[in-house]
Design an enzyme around this catalytic site. Structure first.
Site, mmCIF file in Angstrom:
data_model
loop_
_atom_site.group_PDB
_atom_site.id
_atom_site.type_symbol
_atom_site.label_atom_id
_atom_site.label_comp_id
_atom_site.label_asym_id
_atom_site.label_seq_id
_atom_site.Cartn_x
_atom_site.Cartn_y
_atom_site.Cartn_z
ATOM 1 N N GLU A 114 3.427 -0.243 4.697
ATOM 2 C CA GLU A 114 3.273 -1.123 5.861
ATOM 3 C C GLU A 114 2.469 -2.381 5.572
ATOM 4 O OE1 GLU A 114 1.908 1.783 5.485
ATOM 5 O OE2 GLU A 114 -0.124 1.922 6.273
ATOM 6 N N ASN A 152 0.849 -1.203 0.000
ATOM 7 C CA ASN A 152 0.000 0.000 0.000
ATOM 8 C C ASN A 152 0.887 1.256 0.000
ATOM 9 O OD1 ASN A 152 0.982 -0.295 2.643
ATOM 10 N ND2 ASN A 152 -0.674 0.995 3.385
ATOM 11 N N CYS A 194 2.016 3.645 2.050
ATOM 12 C CA CYS A 194 3.117 3.934 3.004
ATOM 13 C C CYS A 194 3.974 2.716 3.299
ATOM 14 C CB CYS A 194 2.531 4.539 4.271
ATOM 15 S SG CYS A 194 1.567 6.014 3.902
HETATM 16 O O1 CDP Z 1 -3.903 8.084 10.463
HETATM 17 P P1 CDP Z 1 -4.677 7.584 9.283
HETATM 18 O O2 CDP Z 1 -5.616 6.456 9.608
HETATM 19 O O3 CDP Z 1 -5.391 8.690 8.573
HETATM 20 O O4 CDP Z 1 -3.667 7.021 8.178
HETATM 21 P P2 CDP Z 1 -2.130 6.556 8.231
HETATM 22 O O5 CDP Z 1 -1.947 5.542 9.315
HETATM 23 O O6 CDP Z 1 -1.234 7.738 8.246
HETATM 24 O O7 CDP Z 1 -1.977 5.835 6.844
HETATM 25 C C1 CDP Z 1 -2.456 4.518 6.664
HETATM 26 C C2 CDP Z 1 -2.701 4.249 5.221
HETATM 27 O O8 CDP Z 1 -3.810 5.050 4.783
HETATM 28 C C3 CDP Z 1 -1.604 4.617 4.268
HETATM 29 O O9 CDP Z 1 -0.580 3.688 4.196
HETATM 30 C C4 CDP Z 1 -2.385 4.687 2.984
HETATM 31 O O10 CDP Z 1 -2.637 3.386 2.500
HETATM 32 C C5 CDP Z 1 -3.671 5.346 3.421
HETATM 33 N N1 CDP Z 1 -3.653 6.825 3.225
HETATM 34 C C6 CDP Z 1 -4.202 7.351 2.070
HETATM 35 O O11 CDP Z 1 -4.705 6.612 1.254
HETATM 36 N N2 CDP Z 1 -4.193 8.698 1.837
HETATM 37 C C7 CDP Z 1 -3.627 9.544 2.706
HETATM 38 N N3 CDP Z 1 -3.614 10.856 2.437
HETATM 39 C C8 CDP Z 1 -3.033 9.033 3.883
HETATM 40 C C9 CDP Z 1 -3.079 7.654 4.120
#
Ligand code: CDP
Length: 559
Positions: free
Chosen positions: A256, A252, A254
């Protein structure tokens, strides 16, 4: 975290019509996911107490018509025009619902290859990546944020040099993170110093690309602006939970969550700082919350409205969930364990092992109640029936850690005082509450008068705000400075070792940035990559201070 920061995030992202605060969100999400009164109550109280938060799409969309609850998706990209543009269309549909997408572009034939149907020549993976980037540009996620993408190319693809250079200038292909998928064979040649050996012959340009050219390209890119990231193909596949379904070549955005094509994964994070009572980890409470979180995330798979049928089928086949930790550095600060100490790492490793074990046990219980995941036979789980092929992941928690008011994921605190520019362009002054309270205690403890404490406290806060460190404030006791280190005080080796300590007990992967000082050399970057490979990390991002103009978190002097 100040209320105004939380308010501004809630308004910009999470509140739906008729909702006024976080409590309303927790209620909506719990009611959408809980199957009975007990579950609804547990889900509600875990979220409200900030012990557990699911990923943003769940908070935004649960209980709404959109109903898409996962953050992570990977898609298949074939080599024909129709396959490529199918993926563009699927990606747009996923972004619209708040998810992020990963693509491995290695099936696309190299630049300059013949295209039989038109007698033309192919433009190669990098040109197509720009098409995906442009599509993302015009689609905001659920109207709330722009979609994130991961673009991957295998190190054995002939266009690899072009790919590595594709984000050379800051701002290029801005909606993508890019990563090179390296394999053991390549890393072994690098380690053996076989830089002159031909690694790939480009079929169209006739160029012989050496190991050294690819390695240098990667290192130079990282040194220049932190791109590309690196993923370790063989390690990812040695830990593939369902080898019966094929190998994994995509993650995905980031990094992980390595996934099979068309799989999606919902993430959720336990806020470890909420489980430290009176200077010890409350394992009982952590166990209880872990069990609830696993049920919560499994329920997301049932209730999720999947954007396309292929994703529903692939996701339901393995039922992967990604439970992880956030607030880890805060927990270490509370326990007075240094992030860069063996004791700190041991605590993290043991804690994550515990969460991993409880997660598997809860998934095992769920399997007894509701059945194992359909592709269970042939998976690494053998005879131990579980409902989810993988249960643990460390997410970046970029936004949810702000809501929870804790340090993000497993990252060390960036600075104990800083100016925050949020995604809606407001700025906030932030002071880490534990830093402030411990500072006060420490200064009083060394016999300073109340007025001296006040002055020195202000001095230390101003200093850390300006410079991002207190390590040069020699009038602060060593015992305080040793604990209150920041991401930049911590040497790269300790960053890598911490990631490795977690990876040993995480099924999927880990979002982590290895922070390096501006003075880091290219040799240092090469050493980070080699150590990471040896430590069995699945993927990483390296960032050298000051190598990009725009970063969300900055010290005040750069504002
Ligand atoms: O904190 P939050 O749940 O918003 O997200 P995160 O843990 O920072 O990011 C988790 C995943 O959400 C990322 O690896 C992406 O797959 C997705 N993501 C996204 O699609 N678009 C963003 N602007 C940020 C995160």
């Amino acid at each position: 975290m100040t209320d105004s920061v939380v308010d501004s995030i809630l308004k910009a992202r999470y509140l739906r019509e008729g909702e006024k605060d976080y409590d309303d969100i927790c209620r909506r999400v719990a009611e959408a996911l809980g199957e009975n009164e007990d579950e609804i109550r547990d889900y509600y109280s875990e979220m409200l107490s900030l012990r557990f938060l699911p990923n943003s799409p769940t908070l935004m969309n649960a209980g709404t018509e959109l109903g898409q609850l996962s953050a992570c998706f990977t898609l298949y990209v074939g080599d024909s025009i129709s396959e490529i543009f199918d993926a563009v269309s699927w990606g747009a549909q996923i972004h619209k619902t708040g998810g992020g997408t990963g693509y491995n572009f290695s099936n696309i034939r190299p630049e300059g290859s013949p295209v039989c149907s038109t007698d033309g020549v192919a433009s190669g993976p990098v040109s197509f990546m720009k098409v995906f980037n442009a599509a993302t540009e015009v689609i905001k996620q659920g109207g709330r944020r722009r979609g994130a993408n991961m673009g991957i190319l295998n190190v054995w693809h002939p266009d690899i040099l072009n790919f590595i250079e594709s984000k050379k200038n800051e701002g290029d292909i801005a909606n993508f993170n890019i990563s090179v998928m390296v394999n053991d064979e390549f890393m072994e040649l690098v380690e053996a110093g076989e830089f002159d050996k031909v690694w790939i012959h480009h079929p169209n340009t006739g160029e012989d690309i050496t190991v050294g050219a690819v390695w240098e390209g990667i290192i130079n890119g990282i040194w220049r602006n932190g791109e590309p990231g690196v993923l370790f193909y063989d390690e990812i596949n040695r830990k593939n939970m369902t080898p019966n379904l094929g190998s994994i070549d995509t993650t995905n955005p980031c990094g992980e969550q390595p996934l099979l094509h068309f799989e999606s994964c919902v993430l959720g994070s336990l806020n470890l700082s909420k489980f430290i009572y009176k200077d010890v980890l409350d394992r009982k409470a952590l166990e209880r919350s872990t069990r609830i979180a696993v049920r919560f995330l499994d329920s997301v798979i049932e209730k999720n409205v999947f954007p396309i049928p292929q994703i529903r089928i692939a996701t339901r086949r393995t039922r992967k969930i990604g439970l992880g930790l956030m607030g880890v550095h805060d927990a270490l600060l509370m326990l007075k364990l240094a992030y860069d100490s063996p004791e700190g790492r041991d605590f993290c490793e043991e804690t994550m092992a515990f969460v991993n074990e409880i997660s598997a046990d809860e998934s095992h219980r769920l399997a007894a109640e509701k059945g194992a995941f359909p592709a269970f036979k042939g998976s690494v789980w053998g005879d131990y029936e579980v409902r989810n092929a993988a249960m643990t992941t460390i997410a970046p928690t970029g936004t949810i850690s702000l809501l929870a008011g804790c340090s993000s994921g497993i990252e060390p605190v960036f600075s104990y005082a800083y100016t925050r520019k949020d995604t809606v362009q407001k700025t906030f002054e932030m002071i880490h509450p534990l830093f402030e309270s411990e500072l006060e205690k420490t200064l009083s403890g060394i016999g300073k008068s109340p007025s001296e404490v006040k002055d020195l406290k202000r001095k230390a806060i101003n200093h850390v705000h300006e410079t991002g460190t207190i390590q040069d404030l020699l009038w602060l006791p060593e015992s305080f400075r040793r604990i209150f280190k920041t991401a930049l005080d911590i040497d790269w080796r300790s960053h890598v070792l911490m990631q490795a300590a977690f990876q040993r007990n995480v099924h999927a992967s880990i979002s982590k940035t290895i922070n390096m000082p501006e003075s880091a050399t290219k040799k240092d970057i090469a050493d980070v990559l080699l150590l990471s490979w040896h430590e069995k990390i699945k993927g990483l991002t390296i960032y050298r201070t000051g190598s990009r103009q725009s970063v969300v978190l900055e010290l005040s002097k750069r504002e």
